[in-house]
Design an enzyme around this catalytic site. Structure first.
Site, PDB file in Angstrom:
ATOM      1  N   HIS A   1      12.811  -2.615  -1.230  1.00 37.05           N
ATOM      2  CA  HIS A   1      11.870  -2.183  -2.271  1.00 37.05           C
ATOM      3  C   HIS A   1      12.541  -1.095  -3.119  1.00 37.05           C
ATOM      4  CE1 HIS A   1       8.484  -0.112  -4.145  1.00 37.05           C
ATOM      5  NE2 HIS A   1       7.902  -1.294  -4.114  1.00 37.05           N
TER       6      HIS A   1
ATOM      7  N   GLY B   1       4.756   1.491 -11.016  1.00 35.04           N
ATOM      8  CA  GLY B   1       3.927   2.686 -11.020  1.00 35.04           C
ATOM      9  C   GLY B   1       3.905   3.427 -12.351  1.00 35.04           C
TER      10      GLY B   1
ATOM     11  N   GLU C   1      11.168  -6.855  -9.361  1.00 31.09           N
ATOM     12  CA  GLU C   1      10.410  -5.668  -9.745  1.00 31.09           C
ATOM     13  C   GLU C   1      11.300  -4.737 -10.564  1.00 31.09           C
ATOM     14  OE1 GLU C   1       6.933  -4.859  -6.920  1.00 31.09           O
ATOM     15  OE2 GLU C   1       8.689  -3.987  -6.019  1.00 31.09           O
TER      16      GLU C   1
ATOM     17  N   TRP D   1       0.812  -1.226   0.000  1.00 34.54           N
ATOM     18  CA  TRP D   1       0.000   0.000   0.000  1.00 34.54           C
ATOM     19  C   TRP D   1       0.842   1.271   0.000  1.00 34.54           C
ATOM     20  CZ3 TRP D   1      -4.490  -1.235   4.000  1.00 34.54           C
ATOM     21  CH2 TRP D   1      -5.391  -2.127   3.386  1.00 34.54           C
ATOM     22  N   LYS D   2       2.141   1.125   0.164  1.00 37.11           N
ATOM     23  CA  LYS D   2       3.025   2.310   0.206  1.00 37.11           C
ATOM     24  C   LYS D   2       2.463   3.334   1.202  1.00 37.11           C
ATOM     25  CE  LYS D   2       4.069   1.329  -4.563  1.00 37.11           C
ATOM     26  NZ  LYS D   2       4.836   1.691  -5.742  1.00 37.11           N
TER      27      LYS D   2
ATOM     28  N   GLY E   1       1.288  -2.726  -6.222  1.00 38.83           N
ATOM     29  CA  GLY E   1       1.133  -1.436  -5.565  1.00 38.83           C
ATOM     30  C   GLY E   1      -0.220  -0.836  -5.888  1.00 38.83           C
ATOM     31  N   GLY E   2      -0.256   0.011  -6.913  1.00 36.33           N
ATOM     32  CA  GLY E   2      -1.457   0.783  -7.258  1.00 36.33           C
ATOM     33  C   GLY E   2      -2.747  -0.038  -7.313  1.00 36.33           C
TER      34      GLY E   2
ATOM     35  N   SER F   1       3.400  -2.582 -12.140  1.00 39.40           N
ATOM     36  CA  SER F   1       2.197  -2.275 -12.916  1.00 39.40           C
ATOM     37  C   SER F   1       1.325  -3.493 -13.205  1.00 39.40           C
ATOM     38  CB  SER F   1       2.564  -1.543 -14.215  1.00 39.40           C
ATOM     39  OG  SER F   1       3.148  -0.288 -13.902  1.00 39.40           O
TER      40      SER F   1
HETATM   41  C1  PEP Z   1       5.295  -1.945  -5.913  1.00 35.83           C
HETATM   42  O1  PEP Z   1       5.224  -0.931  -5.252  1.00 35.83           O
HETATM   43  O2  PEP Z   1       5.914  -2.906  -5.442  1.00 35.83           O
HETATM   44  C2  PEP Z   1       4.650  -1.979  -7.238  1.00 35.83           C
HETATM   45  C3  PEP Z   1       4.870  -3.010  -8.004  1.00 35.83           C
HETATM   46  O3  PEP Z   1       3.887  -0.906  -7.589  1.00 35.83           O
HETATM   47  P1  PEP Z   1       2.852  -0.836  -8.851  1.00 35.83           P
HETATM   48  O4  PEP Z   1       2.065  -2.122  -8.838  1.00 35.83           O
HETATM   49  O5  PEP Z   1       2.008   0.368  -8.576  1.00 35.83           O
HETATM   50  O6  PEP Z   1       3.685  -0.735 -10.087  1.00 35.83           O
END
Ligand code: PEP
Length: 252
Positions: free
Chosen positions: A98, A176, A170, A12-13, A237-238, A216
């Site tokens: 991260h 993002g 990642e 959730w950041k 994340g998002g 993403s």
């Molecule tokens: C993350 O924060 O680990 C991530 C993958 O973000 P997002 O899914 O928004 O790209």
């Protein structure tokens, strides 16, 4: 190959305070029946942790973790949280290294390695994140960057501790941005990670380590990425911020 339960992790950041999280969990739990064949992990902010922990306490299929801990076990580090505090609060998993910790807060491989060791010593699960920047990718350095980050992260752990970790690949350029790695790209790098783990541990224990893809991921691409070889889960994340969307991803 050993069977690995897929792992779905929500990062959730710096989103969702306790009030939002209570509403989120109410809706998410109503939409998401207990699932024995997969593991779902929430990484809320430290201030929201207790709210989520309370909401998931009757659900053994849902785990909770923290987004970061300090690299020292305790002391005069105003504003930080320690690994023992995380354990005391009920965390089972800790995100380590991260991309935002590395690239926004300047966390080095050395710091990441210290955190992995502390987390493993506390018998929590480090979820070590690795991934290359766009510049590194364009220079053909993806595999070497990932190998460097992974080798550093596992260097201070014994084999049993390495066997209990989770890894997340990642690519920084995919986080993002709306750009995802192709399933083939993800499989290639997950294969590189798996080989390094095999070299360290041997085939069987290395096969039990979940390697998640992140960057993403959304409800449309989640099933395709999850079907790629050596992709054992998703770190999101998002698309984990909305309970309906996140529920649909964890049920994919
Ligand atoms: C993350 O924060 O680990 C991530 C993958 O973000 P997002 O899914 O928004 O790209």
């Amino acid at each position: 190959m050993m069977h690995r339960k897929p792992v779905f992790a929500a990062n959730w950041k710096m989103n969702h305070g306790p009030t939002d999280a209570r509403a989120f969990m109410h809706r998410f739990l109503a939409l998401t029946p207990r699932q024995q064949d997969r593991t779902t992990i929430f990484f809320p902010s430290a201030l929201t942790f207790a709210t989520v922990a309370e909401a998931v306490k009757e659900r053994l299929d849902l785990m909770i973790g923290v987004q970061n801990v300090h690299q020292e076990p305790q002391g005069a580090f105003t504003g930080e949280n320690s690994v023992l505090m995380a354990r005391d609060a009920g965390a089972r998993v800790v995100l380590v290294g991260h991309s935002e910790r590395r690239h926004v807060f300047g966390e080095s491989d050395e710091t990441t390695a210290k955190k992995c060791a502390l987390v493993a010593e506390a018998r929590l699960i480090p979820m070590l994140c690795v991934g290359e920047t766009l510049e590194e990718r364009e220079a053909g350095a993806t595999a070497s960057v990932v190998e460097r980050q992974l080798s550093a992260g596992i260097a201070g752990l014994d084999d049993q501790q390495v066997g209990a970790m989770m890894i997340a690949y990642e690519p920084v350029w995919a986080i993002g941005t709306g750009r995802t790695a192709t399933p083939e790209d993800a499989s290639d790098i997950h294969g590189v990670i798996r080989q390094l783990l095999v070299a360290r541990l041997d085939v069987r224990p290395a096969a039990g380590i979940p390697i998640l893809y992140g960057g993403s991921v959304n409800r449309g691409n989640a099933p395709i990425l999850l079907a790629a070889s050596d992709v054992d889960g998703l770190l999101v994340g998002g698309a984990s911020l909305d309970p309906d969307g996140w529920s649909s991803i964890v049920r994919s």
